[in-house]
Write a protein that holds these residues in place. Structure first.
Motif, PDB file in Angstrom:
ATOM      1  N   GLU A  23       0.824  -1.207   0.000  1.00 32.52           N
ATOM      2  CA  GLU A  23       0.000   0.000   0.000  1.00 32.52           C
ATOM      3  C   GLU A  23       0.861   1.260   0.000  1.00 32.52           C
ATOM      4  N   ASP A  24       1.985   1.209   0.717  1.00 32.55           N
ATOM      5  CA  ASP A  24       2.880   2.369   0.745  1.00 32.55           C
ATOM      6  C   ASP A  24       3.471   2.642  -0.632  1.00 32.55           C
ATOM      7  N   LEU A  25       3.877   1.604  -1.335  1.00 34.53           N
ATOM      8  CA  LEU A  25       4.436   1.796  -2.680  1.00 34.53           C
ATOM      9  C   LEU A  25       3.391   2.350  -3.641  1.00 34.53           C
ATOM     10  N   LYS A  26       2.150   1.900  -3.502  1.00 42.30           N
ATOM     11  CA  LYS A  26       1.069   2.469  -4.318  1.00 42.30           C
ATOM     12  C   LYS A  26       0.892   3.952  -3.999  1.00 42.30           C
ATOM     13  N   GLY A  27       0.988   4.284  -2.706  1.00 36.83           N
ATOM     14  CA  GLY A  27       0.862   5.689  -2.318  1.00 36.83           C
ATOM     15  C   GLY A  27       1.997   6.532  -2.855  1.00 36.83           C
ATOM     16  N   VAL A  28       3.226   5.986  -2.842  1.00 36.78           N
ATOM     17  CA  VAL A  28       4.384   6.707  -3.393  1.00 36.78           C
ATOM     18  C   VAL A  28       4.158   7.003  -4.870  1.00 36.78           C
ATOM     19  N   TRP A  29       3.657   6.015  -5.618  1.00 36.00           N
ATOM     20  CA  TRP A  29       3.388   6.219  -7.037  1.00 36.00           C
ATOM     21  C   TRP A  29       2.318   7.289  -7.244  1.00 36.00           C
ATOM     22  N   ARG A  30       1.247   7.232  -6.452  1.00 36.38           N
ATOM     23  CA  ARG A  30       0.145   8.185  -6.604  1.00 36.38           C
ATOM     24  C   ARG A  30       0.604   9.609  -6.295  1.00 36.38           C
ATOM     25  N   VAL A  31       1.320   9.787  -5.198  1.00 33.95           N
ATOM     26  CA  VAL A  31       1.778  11.129  -4.834  1.00 33.95           C
ATOM     27  C   VAL A  31       2.824  11.632  -5.826  1.00 33.95           C
TER      28      VAL A  31
END
Length: 506
Positions: free
Chosen positions: A243-251
């Motif tokens: 989930e953190d890696l998905k958030g990094v990509w989104r931000v």
């Protein structure tokens, strides 16, 4: 990623004054999910520490996000037995959702949170919130990766933590050292501006908030901590990392495309020394000049490569015009974003149009130089052409910088949607603000409320003879009302105080 307008910028930072109001200074939130065993020891230990060491009034808020064991009963019992403890329950899971909900509704000027396992030594709590009370900083985080931190944990968690922070530094250019330590604090006025921009409701909430705050120019204070790993932690490492890696990509995508309205909260403070007019020192000239020179050097190399490529199938004048046109568009875009700090798509077409006018002046200089060279010699060498073009481009570069600064990007502050004039009252702790609301309909509803300054900080309640304390009066609210509410109207959109709006105290 949220792209809606921020509720506004922040007033000048000031030391929060001490007083005898009934509002707690510090609200420490403990987000919990099925923590029936650890909750009571955590709250009792934290309460005893704050009562013994913290000089102001405080509150401990238990944020129960959809626990299915006896955690709600334990929280209710603690709330009934201890006056400084408050209990709040959400019917949806998510640590970020719990923090956003409680922080958005809290009336304390300083908001903090810590994990229920209390892995971080509590002696770091006062150093964590002190810079926020003084007005020096906007957010504060505990760091397990600082040089002077003392950390006890296994190699697996150590590797994961350091790898995650390396990813943040490499992908999002984050400069804070530890995004995941469950030990953070924020000023309430800052939270009201940042929280509407944070989308995540889980474990990535902290990282997203810190990245946005750092990109907006807010000050983040880091405190080295003593930290002991909890071997019984219920965090699912693989799921959380995914989930953190998905958030990094989104931000990262939102930052790259400019969809985050960071310009609405950048440079928010009227006491920023960079906003002061000092004789013979133009504001931001040194930084802009360095950035412009770097971009200009790269643009010149790009231009020469294009010219050499176009020269293989066209004449010198056509090759010069094509190369200058392409490099001018790239140069204007780079200077707009990096040198003069203009983000977003607003005004981009106008800036490029003005940049093309500047391009025309540069074209006249370089074309005139080539014409003069051809008039002097009928068949000049390619190296001679390049030397003449470099000299002409240097002259055009100086002129381009002056025109960019004085004409193309001179109105980036004046074009923002609202203004503020600070009117200082005789009481220094009670500033008032006169605001002008933008005429565009999309802003009319957002800017109906004006900023209200923080109330005076209360002292810790005086103990009664029987050993009890007066309870703090808090506002009751339901989880659904807060969790689903948008907070765009929490604060007024304020501009930095202009240097002409002087404060007699300065």
């Amino acid at each position: 990623m949220r792209t809606d307008s921020s509720p506004g910028t922040l007033p000048a930072r000031e030391h929060l004054p001490a007083g005898d109001a009934g509002t707690p200074v510090l609200d420490v939130v403990i987000p919990v999910y099925n923590e029936e065993k650890d909750l009571q020891p955590c709250v009792l230990r934290l309460h005893e520490h704050l009562k013994r060491t913290f000089p102001y009034a405080f509150r401990i808020t238990i944020a129960d996000n959809a626990s299915t064991d006896t955690t709600p009963q334990v929280a209710a019992r603690l709330e009934a037995e201890i006056a400084e403890v408050s209990n709040f329950r959400l019917e949806q899971k998510g640590r970020g959702r719990a923090l956003r909900t409680v922080w958005s509704a809290s009336d304390a000027p300083i908001l903090a949170y810590m994990d229920v396992d209390l892995s971080t030594d509590l002696n770091a709590l006062l150093p964590l919130v002190a810079p926020l009370i003084s007005g020096h900083s906007d957010l504060a985080i505990g760091s397990r990766l600082a040089r002077s931190s003392r950390v006890v944990r296994g190699p697996k968690r150590e590797f994961i933590s350091r790898s995650y922070n390396l990813i943040l530094r490499g992908s999002l250019q984050a400069r804070f050292s530890d995004a995941q330590c469950g030990f953070k604090a924020i000023r309430r006025d800052v939270a009201q501006v940042l929280l509407p921009l944070v989308e995540d409701t889980g474990w990535f909430f902290d990282t997203e908030m810190l990245v946005i705050a750092e990109r907006a120019g807010l000050r983040i204070h880091e405190v080295p901590v003593d930290w002991v790993d909890d071997p019984n932690s219920t965090v699912h490492i693989v799921k959380t990392a995914t989930e953190d890696l998905k958030g990094v990509w989104r931000v990262g995508k939102a930052l790259a495309t400019g969809s985050l309205p960071l310009d609405r909260i950048a440079r928010p403070f009227g006491d920023d020394p960079r906003d002061r007019e000092i004789q013979d020192v133009p504001k931001g000239l040194a930084r802009q000049l360095v950035g412009f020179c770097v971009i200009g050097g790269l643009s010149t190399l790009f231009y020469l490569l294009l010219y050499s490529g176009f020269r293989t199938f066209s004449g010198s004048q056509v090759a010069n015009a094509l190369a200058l046109l392409v490099s001018a568009v790239a140069n204007t875009a780079a200077n707009r974003r990096l040198t003069f700090g203009v983000r977003g798509k607003g005004g981009a077409v106008r800036h490029q149009a003005q940049g093309l006018v500047v391009f025309g002046i540069g074209l006249a200089l370089t074309a005139g130089s080539l014409a003069a060279l051809n008039a002097a010699t009928s068949d000049p060498a390619h190296s001679t052409e390049l030397a003449v073009l470099v000299a002409a481009n240097l002259a055009a570069t100086v002129l381009r910088f002056l025109l960019f600064r004085a004409w193309v990007f001179s109105d980036r502050r004046d074009g923002e949607p609202s203004t503020v004039v600070a009117s200082h009252s005789p009481n220094p702790s009670s500033p008032t603000y006169a605001t002008s609301v933008p005429a565009h309909p999309q802003y009319q509803d957002q800017f109906q409320q004006s900023y209200r300054p923080q109330p005076p900080l209360p002292q810790r309640p005086v103990g009664r003879p029987n050993g009890t304390y007066e309870s703090h009066e808090t506002t009751q609210f339901r989880a659904g009302e807060v969790a689903d509410r948008r907070w765009e109207d929490a604060t007024m959109h304020l501009q930095p105080v202009r240097p002409t709006d002087t404060d007699p105290r300065d």
